[in-house]
Design a protein around this motif. Structure first.
Motif, PDB file in Angstrom:
ATOM      1  N   ARG A   1      50.639  -2.817  27.943  1.00  0.00           N
ATOM      2  CA  ARG A   1      50.429  -4.335  27.828  1.00  0.00           C
ATOM      3  C   ARG A   1      51.143  -4.852  26.924  1.00  0.00           C
ATOM      4  N   ILE A   2      51.252  -6.221  26.851  1.00  0.00           N
ATOM      5  CA  ILE A   2      51.899  -6.981  25.734  1.00  0.00           C
ATOM      6  C   ILE A   2      50.721  -7.885  25.076  1.00  0.00           C
ATOM      7  N   ILE A   3      50.954  -8.275  23.719  1.00  0.00           N
ATOM      8  CA  ILE A   3      49.766  -9.020  23.213  1.00  0.00           C
ATOM      9  C   ILE A   3      50.728 -10.209  22.697  1.00  0.00           C
ATOM     10  N   LEU A   4      50.436 -11.481  22.980  1.00  0.00           N
ATOM     11  CA  LEU A   4      51.100 -12.598  22.610  1.00  0.00           C
ATOM     12  C   LEU A   4      50.333 -13.497  21.968  1.00  0.00           C
ATOM     13  N   PRO A   5      50.707 -13.756  20.637  1.00  0.00           N
ATOM     14  CA  PRO A   5      49.861 -14.609  19.749  1.00  0.00           C
ATOM     15  C   PRO A   5      49.972 -16.000  20.447  1.00  0.00           C
ATOM     16  N   PHE A   6      48.815 -16.703  20.212  1.00  0.00           N
ATOM     17  CA  PHE A   6      48.516 -18.170  20.653  1.00  0.00           C
ATOM     18  C   PHE A   6      47.587 -18.819  19.577  1.00  0.00           C
ATOM     19  N   LEU A   7      48.095 -19.841  19.068  1.00  0.00           N
ATOM     20  CA  LEU A   7      47.379 -20.566  17.965  1.00  0.00           C
ATOM     21  C   LEU A   7      46.702 -19.612  17.179  1.00  0.00           C
ATOM     22  N   HIS A   8      45.381 -19.905  17.397  1.00  0.00           N
ATOM     23  CA  HIS A   8      44.338 -19.105  16.416  1.00  0.00           C
ATOM     24  C   HIS A   8      44.176 -17.511  17.246  1.00  0.00           C
ATOM     25  N   SER A   9      44.417 -17.398  18.301  1.00  0.00           N
ATOM     26  CA  SER A   9      44.065 -16.223  19.125  1.00  0.00           C
ATOM     27  C   SER A   9      45.085 -15.439  19.838  1.00  0.00           C
ATOM     28  N   TRP A  10      45.077 -14.915  20.806  1.00  0.00           N
ATOM     29  CA  TRP A  10      45.975 -14.279  21.703  1.00  0.00           C
ATOM     30  C   TRP A  10      45.817 -13.864  22.945  1.00  0.00           C
ATOM     31  N   PHE A  11      46.762 -13.793  23.774  1.00  0.00           N
ATOM     32  CA  PHE A  11      46.716 -13.362  25.116  1.00  0.00           C
ATOM     33  C   PHE A  11      47.075 -11.953  25.440  1.00  0.00           C
ATOM     34  N   VAL A  12      46.472 -11.045  26.189  1.00  0.00           N
ATOM     35  CA  VAL A  12      46.892  -9.997  26.797  1.00  0.00           C
ATOM     36  C   VAL A  12      47.380  -9.827  28.146  1.00  0.00           C
ATOM     37  N   LEU A  13      48.533  -9.425  28.150  1.00  0.00           N
ATOM     38  CA  LEU A  13      48.889  -9.332  29.741  1.00  0.00           C
ATOM     39  C   LEU A  13      49.167  -7.866  30.047  1.00  0.00           C
ATOM     40  N   GLU A  14      48.070  -7.314  31.040  1.00  0.00           N
ATOM     41  CA  GLU A  14      48.258  -5.687  31.205  1.00  0.00           C
ATOM     42  C   GLU A  14      48.992  -5.637  32.412  1.00  0.00           C
ATOM     43  N   PHE A  15      49.666  -4.271  32.692  1.00  0.00           N
ATOM     44  CA  PHE A  15      50.630  -4.252  33.542  1.00  0.00           C
ATOM     45  C   PHE A  15      50.026  -3.129  34.493  1.00  0.00           C
ATOM     46  N   LEU A  16      49.048  -2.648  34.510  1.00  0.00           N
ATOM     47  CA  LEU A  16      48.363  -1.716  35.581  1.00  0.00           C
ATOM     48  C   LEU A  16      46.925  -1.798  35.684  1.00  0.00           C
ATOM     49  N   PRO A  17      46.542  -2.812  36.714  1.00  0.00           N
ATOM     50  CA  PRO A  17      47.506  -3.616  37.296  1.00  0.00           C
ATOM     51  C   PRO A  17      47.513  -4.856  36.599  1.00  0.00           C
ATOM     52  N   TYR A  18      48.756  -5.837  37.006  1.00  0.00           N
ATOM     53  CA  TYR A  18      48.675  -7.020  36.045  1.00  0.00           C
ATOM     54  C   TYR A  18      47.828  -7.757  36.151  1.00  0.00           C
ATOM     55  N   ARG A  19      47.260  -8.092  34.675  1.00  0.00           N
ATOM     56  CA  ARG A  19      46.128  -8.959  34.455  1.00  0.00           C
ATOM     57  C   ARG A  19      46.214  -9.577  33.259  1.00  0.00           C
ATOM     58  N   LEU A  20      46.154 -11.089  33.074  1.00  0.00           N
ATOM     59  CA  LEU A  20      46.414 -11.945  31.965  1.00  0.00           C
ATOM     60  C   LEU A  20      44.772 -12.289  31.483  1.00  0.00           C
ATOM     61  N   THR A  21      44.585 -12.076  30.323  1.00  0.00           N
ATOM     62  CA  THR A  21      43.296 -12.699  29.748  1.00  0.00           C
ATOM     63  C   THR A  21      43.390 -13.265  28.242  1.00  0.00           C
ATOM     64  N   GLY A  22      42.790 -14.175  27.945  1.00  0.00           N
ATOM     65  CA  GLY A  22      42.735 -14.873  26.686  1.00  0.00           C
ATOM     66  C   GLY A  22      41.747 -14.263  25.931  1.00  0.00           C
ATOM     67  N   GLN A  23      41.827 -14.040  24.475  1.00  0.00           N
ATOM     68  CA  GLN A  23      40.829 -13.217  23.626  1.00  0.00           C
ATOM     69  C   GLN A  23      39.579 -14.025  23.329  1.00  0.00           C
ATOM     70  N   HIS A  24      39.652 -15.446  23.384  1.00  0.00           N
ATOM     71  CA  HIS A  24      38.686 -16.380  23.213  1.00  0.00           C
ATOM     72  C   HIS A  24      38.410 -17.111  24.469  1.00  0.00           C
ATOM     73  N   ALA A  25      37.015 -17.531  24.674  1.00  0.00           N
ATOM     74  CA  ALA A  25      36.637 -18.166  25.881  1.00  0.00           C
ATOM     75  C   ALA A  25      37.484 -19.458  26.019  1.00  0.00           C
ATOM     76  N   ILE A  26      37.458 -20.158  25.024  1.00  0.00           N
ATOM     77  CA  ILE A  26      38.124 -21.574  24.902  1.00  0.00           C
ATOM     78  C   ILE A  26      39.620 -21.543  25.415  1.00  0.00           C
ATOM     79  N   ILE A  27      40.131 -20.395  25.438  1.00  0.00           N
ATOM     80  CA  ILE A  27      41.436 -20.309  25.883  1.00  0.00           C
ATOM     81  C   ILE A  27      41.924 -19.662  27.337  1.00  0.00           C
ATOM     82  N   ASP A  28      40.639 -18.939  27.464  1.00  0.00           N
ATOM     83  CA  ASP A  28      40.923 -17.856  28.587  1.00  0.00           C
ATOM     84  C   ASP A  28      40.466 -18.940  30.034  1.00  0.00           C
ATOM     85  N   THR A  29      41.468 -20.084  30.315  1.00  0.00           N
ATOM     86  CA  THR A  29      41.189 -20.707  31.519  1.00  0.00           C
ATOM     87  C   THR A  29      42.526 -20.583  32.139  1.00  0.00           C
ATOM     88  N   LEU A  30      42.404 -21.085  33.351  1.00  0.00           N
ATOM     89  CA  LEU A  30      43.327 -21.319  34.531  1.00  0.00           C
ATOM     90  C   LEU A  30      44.512 -21.931  34.120  1.00  0.00           C
TER      91      LEU A  30
END
Length: 226
Positions: free
Chosen positions: A58-87
């Motif tokens: 996976r890669i961990i990408l900082p975003f403002l006060h939080s971060w996103f995680v992009l997993e590769f097996l399978p490919y899945r993207l999630t935000g680590q706080h609910a307010i940013i985990d939006t489509l």
């Protein structure tokens, strides 16, 4: 002061209600397929994300006060706080990764030289409308008490900067900084606020994406409940 609906708010409403969300979902799915064709190490390097090979790669990408995680097996993207985990924001993260990997617009890295929206690639097209909406949201933010401004700025990962009469630096992503600057009025000129971007910004996000991210952050700073 009432918040006028911005583009991010409209995107989010579509995602939450399921109304007219098909185009946004198709955009997300297409971007995810494009990201799958890029080497994960290239994605991490060009976006200044952290690659983790232990467990699920996976890669961990900082975003403002939080971060996103992009997993590769399978490919899945999630935000680590609910307010940013939006489509809408996840689509913008994928857009950023694509732009960074392709270094869209040239081969420039972050320079520390600030420009306004008109100097972004195709920025003149959205200039006046975007600048006006942003200025109104920032006026509402800078009208808050200094204590509230400081709390919200810190909450979203900002820090003060010595530009204008009052300025704050935020980073949507490590390579995509934004500055919100305020100038106090005097007898000759009224107070005004604006958003500034690094001159490399178009290498790391489409201009439309920058506008939506700016709307998200300015609106949140101005109108979020403490």
């Amino acid at each position: 002061m009432q918040q006028s609906p911005g583009e991010y708010a409209m995107w989010l409403e579509r995602a939450e209600t399921g109304k007219n969300v098909d185009q946004l979902q198709r955009t997300y799915d297409k971007l995810l397929q494009s990201v799958k064709r890029i080497d994960p190490l290239t994605l991490a390097d060009m976006s200044a994300a952290v690659y983790k090979g232990d467990g699920v790669p996976r890669i961990i990408l900082p975003f403002l006060h939080s971060w996103f995680v992009l997993e590769f097996l399978p490919y899945r993207l999630t935000g680590q706080h609910a307010i940013i985990d939006t489509l809408p924001l996840k689509a913008l993260v994928l857009q950023h990764l694509m732009c960074a990997a392709e270094n869209e617009g040239g081969n420039m890295r972050v320079t520390g030289k600030w420009i306004d929206c008109r100097s972004l690639v195709h920025g003149a097209v959205m200039g006046a409308h975007f600048a006006g909406n942003t200025a109104r949201r920032l006026a509402a933010f800078f009208a808050l008490s200094q204590e509230k401004r400081a709390v919200r700025m810190l909450k979203w990962g900002g820090r003060p900067m010595d530009v204008g009469d009052e300025g704050y630096l935020f980073r949507f992503f490590p390579n995509l900084p934004i500055a919100f600057i305020h100038w106090r009025g005097d007898e000759e000129f009224p107070s005004h606020s604006k958003a500034l971007f690094d001159e490399s910004a178009s290498n790391y996000m489409t201009t439309h994406g920058i506008a939506v991210l700016t709307d998200f952050l300015a609106s949140t700073l101005a109108y979020e409940e403490d």
